[in-house]
Design an enzyme around this catalytic site. Structure first.
Site, PDB file in Angstrom:
ATOM      1  N   ARG A 190      -2.007   2.773  -3.283  1.00 60.46           N
ATOM      2  CA  ARG A 190      -1.838   2.087  -2.006  1.00 60.46           C
ATOM      3  C   ARG A 190      -0.449   2.317  -1.421  1.00 60.46           C
ATOM      4  O   ARG A 190      -0.294   2.536  -0.211  1.00 60.46           O
ATOM      5  CB  ARG A 190      -2.120   0.588  -2.154  1.00 60.46           C
ATOM      6  CG  ARG A 190      -3.588   0.214  -2.329  1.00 60.46           C
ATOM      7  CD  ARG A 190      -4.229   0.660  -3.626  1.00 60.46           C
ATOM      8  NE  ARG A 190      -3.675   0.050  -4.831  1.00 60.46           N
ATOM      9  CZ  ARG A 190      -3.875   0.488  -6.058  1.00 60.46           C
ATOM     10  NH1 ARG A 190      -4.578   1.584  -6.301  1.00 60.46           N
ATOM     11  NH2 ARG A 190      -3.343  -0.139  -7.098  1.00 60.46           N
ATOM     12  N   CYS A 200      -4.809  -7.390  -5.583  1.00 65.12           N
ATOM     13  CA  CYS A 200      -3.799  -6.340  -5.416  1.00 65.12           C
ATOM     14  C   CYS A 200      -3.150  -6.583  -4.065  1.00 65.12           C
ATOM     15  O   CYS A 200      -3.829  -6.539  -3.028  1.00 65.12           O
ATOM     16  CB  CYS A 200      -4.442  -4.955  -5.456  1.00 65.12           C
ATOM     17  SG  CYS A 200      -3.284  -3.622  -5.016  1.00 65.12           S
ATOM     18  N   THR A 255      -0.823  -4.825  -2.358  1.00 69.97           N
ATOM     19  CA  THR A 255      -0.671  -3.682  -1.466  1.00 69.97           C
ATOM     20  C   THR A 255      -2.007  -3.346  -0.797  1.00 69.97           C
ATOM     21  O   THR A 255      -2.045  -2.950   0.374  1.00 69.97           O
ATOM     22  CB  THR A 255      -0.097  -2.471  -2.231  1.00 69.97           C
ATOM     23  OG1 THR A 255       0.896  -2.927  -3.147  1.00 69.97           O
ATOM     24  CG2 THR A 255       0.545  -1.484  -1.276  1.00 69.97           C
ATOM     25  N   THR A 306       5.680  -4.135  -4.295  1.00 67.76           N
ATOM     26  CA  THR A 306       5.806  -2.681  -4.163  1.00 67.76           C
ATOM     27  C   THR A 306       6.500  -2.386  -2.836  1.00 67.76           C
ATOM     28  O   THR A 306       6.522  -3.232  -1.917  1.00 67.76           O
ATOM     29  CB  THR A 306       4.434  -1.977  -4.134  1.00 67.76           C
ATOM     30  OG1 THR A 306       3.714  -2.420  -2.971  1.00 67.76           O
ATOM     31  CG2 THR A 306       3.612  -2.272  -5.383  1.00 67.76           C
ATOM     32  N   LYS A 332       2.394  -0.732 -15.374  1.00 68.47           N
ATOM     33  CA  LYS A 332       1.162   0.051 -15.205  1.00 68.47           C
ATOM     34  C   LYS A 332       1.001   1.061 -16.342  1.00 68.47           C
ATOM     35  O   LYS A 332      -0.104   1.486 -16.661  1.00 68.47           O
ATOM     36  CB  LYS A 332       1.165   0.780 -13.851  1.00 68.47           C
ATOM     37  CG  LYS A 332       0.893  -0.154 -12.659  1.00 68.47           C
ATOM     38  CD  LYS A 332       0.885   0.619 -11.342  1.00 68.47           C
ATOM     39  CE  LYS A 332       0.721  -0.293 -10.128  1.00 68.47           C
ATOM     40  NZ  LYS A 332      -0.607  -0.907  -9.963  1.00 68.47           N
ATOM     41  N   CYS A 382       3.537  -8.492  -6.243  1.00 68.82           N
ATOM     42  CA  CYS A 382       2.728  -7.402  -6.797  1.00 68.82           C
ATOM     43  C   CYS A 382       2.083  -7.992  -8.032  1.00 68.82           C
ATOM     44  O   CYS A 382       2.772  -8.632  -8.843  1.00 68.82           O
ATOM     45  CB  CYS A 382       3.597  -6.199  -7.167  1.00 68.82           C
ATOM     46  SG  CYS A 382       2.701  -4.968  -8.163  1.00 68.82           S
TER      47      CYS A 382
END
Lengths: 222, 222
Positions: A39, A73, A75, A117, A157, A187
């Site tokens: 994203r 999520c 983003t 992010t 991640k 995030c």
């Protein structure tokens, strides 16, 4: 999107549900598709548009019987208006709900720090929703954003959660020094590396707000 | 089935996947249906048969595109042969895979202690698979089974994890005193209350074995 964040969100949903036995919990269908195009890349560097994959996922869930959608999520919320147009079941908006939650903390909190992010930051997602509530948002400067926020998000991640914590604490402290009266974990990977105990101001977890909102709406519809 | 166990299993699957970024993780569809009738009640007290709900869930997942099924509930394995007959995608058998894993620990381990629901115990699920590997299974006496195993399992299902730990430690220690050279967490709620650090012999988590097996098979099929 982030599988660790998906697992964490589902656990938050389970814990937000008033239930004494399995059979009192919600029926939940989770489509965890980590292959959806990045994203942040789509927002910042003209990477592949994730919208078609998000629409396909929403349709898959609806076809399998889902009556309400939640997307843990942040983003991805930059693309959700386009997804909502294509499916006729409601998507609970994590950022809108978080802005409403932050408003409950005012006037004590009038300025929040955002750990997100770079995609979420540049898309102005929190800024636009919090503006409506009269709350201002401060974000890290570009170098801090890259080294103290994006680096730990990528580490989480990649499964390297321990590396992330000191960096996220430093980023949060920088925002607090700049006047932030609360920190938004903007995030869904951030709460895997940073917790309320790590910072001296309120720590707002939008995934937690989303979980509580979903449970409340489902129970209200029963 | 148990939503806490479902979240825990998905996290184990994520951690078992060799991935450095979101896009390298597996696409996973989770049908978390805590309303499926209680498996132990069905086995012991002629409660409602969960088989139709299990078949419906397997069909829902297949229709949505699943190519392989995993069921992170031990007691449900008593009904899986009937489910496998109704869907033509493979169900990875958690108890069979765990028996193969335990066999790798022999001859050091020839006798294992089982912490499971009374349903799993009475259905002889672990006994029948471990017999083939020449490994014997010991289980708690009826009063210990109820007070030191079923009570903490129900506590975990009700979100009271802290209550569960001392009871499960006492149950495990009783089995070790009776000769168990390893402990099987034969109910997917058990690892939420008991960990390897709590006991002096190997702690075998079938959900972990299932996660590793699923990842290995998916990667082998690529």
């Amino acid at each position: 999107m982030g599988p660790e964040a998906t697992a964490d969100f589902y656990l938050k949903l389970v814990h937000a549900t008033p239930a004494m036995r399995d059979q009192e919990h919600l029926q939940v269908l989770i489509w965890s598709d980590p292959t959806i195009p990045d994203r942040t890349d789509a927002l910042l560097t003209h990477g592949e548009d994730p919208t078609p994959a998000l629409i396909a996922g929403a349709r898959l869930l609806k076809a399998a019987g889902a009556k309400m959608l939640a997307v843990p999520c942040n983003t991805a919320h930059a693309f959700l208006a386009a997804v909502q147009k294509e499916v006729d079941i409601p998507i609970v908006h994590m950022i809108e709900e978080t802005a409403k939650y932050v408003q409950l903390l005012s006037p004590t909190v009038q300025k929040v720090g955002l750990l997100s992010t770079t995609g979420t930051q540049k898309a102005g997602l929190y800024q636009s929703w919090l503006d409506r509530e009269g709350i201002s948002v401060i974000t890290p400067a570009a170098d801090c954003q890259e080294n103290l926020v994006m680096t730990p998000i990528r580490a989480i991640k990649a499964g390297k959660t321990a590396v992330a914590r000191p960096l996220l604490i430093e980023a949060a402290q920088g925002l607090i020094n700049a006047g932030a009266q609360a920190i938004i974990a903007g995030c869904t990977e951030v709460p895997a590396g940073l917790s309320a105990d790590d910072i001296p101001v309120p720590f707002i977890d939008p995934a937690e707000v989303l979980a509580v909102t979903v449970v409340r709406r489902v129970l209200a519809n029963r």
